[in-house]
Design a protein around this motif. Structure first.
Motif, PDB file in Angstrom:
ATOM      1  N   GLY A   1     -19.109  -1.965  -3.213  1.00  0.00           N
ATOM      2  CA  GLY A   1     -20.070  -1.728  -2.450  1.00  0.00           C
ATOM      3  C   GLY A   1     -19.972  -2.819  -1.248  1.00  0.00           C
TER       4      GLY A   1
ATOM      5  N   GLY B   1     -25.850  -6.020   2.582  1.00  0.00           N
ATOM      6  CA  GLY B   1     -25.974  -6.095   1.402  1.00  0.00           C
ATOM      7  C   GLY B   1     -27.680  -6.119   0.661  1.00  0.00           C
TER       8      GLY B   1
ATOM      9  N   THR C   1     -29.264  -3.134  -1.483  1.00  0.00           N
ATOM     10  CA  THR C   1     -28.682  -2.961  -2.727  1.00  0.00           C
ATOM     11  C   THR C   1     -30.065  -3.163  -4.044  1.00  0.00           C
ATOM     12  OG1 THR C   1     -28.060  -5.106  -3.255  1.00  0.00           O
ATOM     13  CG2 THR C   1     -26.497  -3.481  -2.240  1.00  0.00           C
TER      14      THR C   1
ATOM     15  N   THR D   1     -21.092  -2.218  -7.268  1.00  0.00           N
ATOM     16  CA  THR D   1     -21.812  -1.829  -5.762  1.00  0.00           C
ATOM     17  C   THR D   1     -23.278  -2.430  -5.814  1.00  0.00           C
ATOM     18  OG1 THR D   1     -22.813   0.167  -7.038  1.00  0.00           O
ATOM     19  CG2 THR D   1     -20.695   0.449  -5.837  1.00  0.00           C
TER      20      THR D   1
ATOM     21  N   LYS E   1     -26.034   0.402  -6.182  1.00  0.00           N
ATOM     22  CA  LYS E   1     -26.128   1.432  -5.275  1.00  0.00           C
ATOM     23  C   LYS E   1     -25.328   2.530  -6.021  1.00  0.00           C
ATOM     24  CE  LYS E   1     -26.013   1.111  -0.881  1.00  0.00           C
ATOM     25  NZ  LYS E   1     -25.729   0.744   0.562  1.00  0.00           N
TER      26      LYS E   1
END
Length: 297
Positions: free
Chosen positions: A234, A255, A258, A292, A295
């Motif tokens: 991710g 980020g 997330t 990730t 996510k």
């Protein structure tokens, strides 16, 4: 020792809130101007001999995910060869130092693997320098922010495809004859493969194609005892991010969307590669491991 003393909250590990606005004019991005400095596991990865004497070739091994993987593999007992662009020489020297500090062989090659002859030469040299090949990690990548389909330059799209796809096909073609039963190939794909964002549409196209490549190769090479898998990162904080051309606010918020509320660090990906290359993953092939931050993939 209590659980509270041994476990860490993944929401607050590695957190820099917010990331500072920053830009690097050209790719490849470099580690030194990247703030905060990405964590490659220098102070955290402890090896347990899971990859002893595995001869490993990594494309894009000088920084970011590639460096974290090289470091973890070396501390797990692997010998490393990696390729980097000439502009990344300073980062390559640091990766080489970390691998050799772990007591393992390291060979680094400055080469643009979009040049087919150079890609062929990289594999030949790696086989010679390491005395064979057991693991191939296809990690080199190129991405740039696009303003829209109506303005995207053809030569830029071609560079994305040449780096992220064609070079990987050539490297794999040259490597496979040297791989024996028990060997593995690991591709670095991306969450963009299943959740493409318009500014990275061409990059996302190549990452989706890499999954198809991984699945097809797993079917072909399984009969030879060679496993083929992929890791799908991710939002991971590497020099690639400030060098992509994102606006400042996108870098600062990188980020944050997330479920864990932060970008990942390269060190947090290394374990997926170690697992896939190890005997612990002996029945894993044709798989994609998402890393990730929660996510969906």
């Amino acid at each position: 020792m209590t659980t509270d003393e041994t476990q860490r909250d993944p929401r607050t590990m590695h957190r820099e809130d917010p990331l500072p606005a920053q830009q690097q004019d050209e790719q490849p991005g470099l580690t030194a101007p990247t703030s905060p400095t990405p964590d490659h596991g220098e102070d955290s990865w402890i090896g347990h001999g899971r990859l002893t004497d595995r001869k490993t070739l990594i494309t894009g091994g000088d920084s970011g995910i590639g460096r974290a993987v090289a470091l973890a593999f070396a501390r797990e007992g692997a010998d490393i060869a990696f390729v980097h662009l000439p502009e990344e020489a300073e980062d390559a020297e640091e990766t080489t130092r970390l691998v050799r500090e772990a007591g393992r062989t390291c060979a680094a090659y400055a080469a643009d693997i979009t040049d087919e002859a150079r890609a062929v030469e990289v594999v030949r040299r790696a086989v010679d320098d390491l005395g064979g090949l057991d693991v191939l990690i296809l990690n080199a990548a190129y991405q740039r922010q696009r303003e829209g389909i109506d303005t995207v330059p053809t030569d830029e799209v071609r560079r994305v495809f040449d780096t992220n796809l064609l070079a990987h096909v050539v490297i794999t073609r040259e490597a496979v004859p040297h791989l024996k039963p028990g060997s593995s190939i690991i591709t670095t794909t991306s969450i963009q493969a299943v959740g493409p964002k318009p500014p990275l549409f061409d990059y996302a196209m190549t990452k989706a194609a890499q999954i198809a490549f991984t699945e097809a190769l797993a079917l072909e090479l399984g009969e030879k005892g060679i496993r083929v898998n992929a890791v799908a990162p991710g939002p991971i904080w590497t020099p690639l991010i400030p060098a992509t051309g994102f606006p400042d606010d996108a870098v600062e918020e990188f980020g944050q969307d997330t479920p864990l509320g932060r970008p990942g660090q390269p060190a947090e990906l290394a374990g997926a590669y170690v697992y896939l290359a190890s005997d612990e993953a002996s029945y894993v092939s044709g798989s994609v491991i998402p890393v990730t931050g929660g996510k969906g993939f």
